[in-house]
Design a protein around this motif. Structure first.
Motif, short mmCIF file in Angstrom:
data_model
loop_
_atom_site.label_atom_id
_atom_site.label_comp_id
_atom_site.label_asym_id
_atom_site.label_seq_id
_atom_site.Cartn_x
_atom_site.Cartn_y
_atom_site.Cartn_z
N CYS A 99 -20.18 95.83 -54.01
CA CYS A 99 -18.62 97.05 -53.66
C CYS A 99 -16.97 95.53 -53.71
O CYS A 99 -16.64 94.64 -53.22
N SER A 101 -12.42 96.74 -54.73
CA SER A 101 -11.24 97.02 -54.83
C SER A 101 -10.41 96.37 -55.43
O SER A 101 -10.42 95.15 -54.85
N CYS A 106 -9.86 102.38 -53.24
CA CYS A 106 -10.73 102.88 -52.97
C CYS A 106 -11.57 101.89 -53.81
O CYS A 106 -12.20 101.17 -54.09
N GLY A 107 -12.73 102.10 -53.30
CA GLY A 107 -13.57 100.74 -54.00
C GLY A 107 -15.07 101.38 -55.08
O GLY A 107 -15.51 102.35 -54.54
N THR A 108 -15.23 99.99 -55.73
CA THR A 108 -16.24 100.42 -56.54
C THR A 108 -17.50 100.27 -57.02
O THR A 108 -17.86 99.09 -56.31
N GLY A 109 -18.89 100.49 -56.45
CA GLY A 109 -20.07 99.69 -56.11
C GLY A 109 -21.17 100.45 -55.36
O GLY A 109 -20.12 102.05 -54.61
N ASN A 110 -21.62 99.83 -54.31
CA ASN A 110 -22.31 100.00 -53.04
C ASN A 110 -21.58 99.22 -51.79
O ASN A 110 -21.68 98.05 -51.62
N GLY A 112 -19.14 102.06 -51.87
CA GLY A 112 -18.07 102.44 -53.14
C GLY A 112 -17.19 103.39 -51.65
O GLY A 112 -17.06 103.67 -50.61
#
Length: 256
Positions: A99, A101, A106-110, A112
């Motif tokens: 994950c 950012s 906002c985080g992207t991935g797992n 997230g």
């Protein structure tokens, strides 16, 4: 009369130097189209040392080697948060985080989602009292008489000092991209007695009107560049020197 003419000419040449050179960027881009066609440029990285050493590793300009520098002077044309979280402890290799950012929001991935409320972004979620998600800051630094900025990733231990520096600038009605900044390193130790390198920031001078106009253009370009970064920009280099998490004493690898 000739002396006055020569003096004026010298002044005109001088004012196009420094950070004002970026004003010629469109011309340079047009002139370099043939040389740059098909090439994928990547911004070079400045590296912080480990173990409390006080010299940066700066690209030497040949694309392969690095020089040691006690200080870096340049304009921080843009900066933003960088968060990265690995589900499992990093064990080497060029693997992006699970994950990431680039805005600290906002985080992207797992897993997230919202960085502020994420359980991995809370103190105590990692080893000891630290966070499982590593919070750093990406700085884009343009040195005088250069066209391309370099990137510097600030680890956790330098964020407080950078925050105070920015606050000091804002108090005086300035922002980081409106002054030339000197960045040096000092040796610091965490509560466990582990040494690490901490960045120190100092104003060199304010930019003049012409330089500022040029830098403003570059700042907008860097903001757009950062908005398009992917998780690949968070890959940990195998040859990177380890940082020390100042909250936990854990040795962690730096961002690429």
């Amino acid at each position: 009369m000739a002396t006055e003419k020569n003096a004026k000419k010298t002044t005109e040449v001088a004012t196009t130097g420094g950070y004002g050179e970026i004003a010629n960027m469109n011309f340079l881009s047009d002139a370099m189209d043939d040389d740059c066609a098909g090439l994928d440029f990547q911004l070079e990285r400045i590296k912080l040392p480990s173990g409390g050493m006080t010299a940066f590793e700066v690209p030497a300009g040949d694309g392969e080697n690095t020089d040691l520098a006690k200080e870096i002077e340049g304009v921080i044309i843009y900066n933003h948060p960088v968060n990265s979280y690995y589900l499992e402890a990093y064990k080497g290799g060029n693997n992006p985080p699970d994950c990431g950012s680039f805005d600290g929001i906002c985080g992207t991935g797992n897993p997230g989602g919202n960085c502020k409320t994420c359980r991995f972004n809370q103190f105590g979620s990692g080893d000891g009292k630290g966070k499982a998600c590593k919070n750093r800051r990406m700085l884009y630094i343009l040195r005088e008489n250069e066209i391309f900025p370099m990137m510097l990733n600030l680890p956790t231990g330098s964020l407080k000092g950078f925050t105070k520096y920015v606050q000091s600038l804002l108090t005086r009605g300035k922002r980081p991209h409106q002054v030339e900044t000197q960045i040096s390193l000092r040796k610091a130790s965490n509560s466990g007695g582990i040494d690490y390198s901490q960045a120190v920031f100092k104003v060199v001078r304010a930019l003049d009107e012409k330089e500022q106009a040029s830098i403003d253009i570059m700042a907008g370009q860097m903001k757009s560049y950062a908005a398009n970064l992917t998780a690949a920009a968070l890959i940990v280099p195998e040859e990177g020197n380890p940082f020390v998490d100042t909250e936990t004493g854990e040795v962690i690898e730096p961002l690429k």
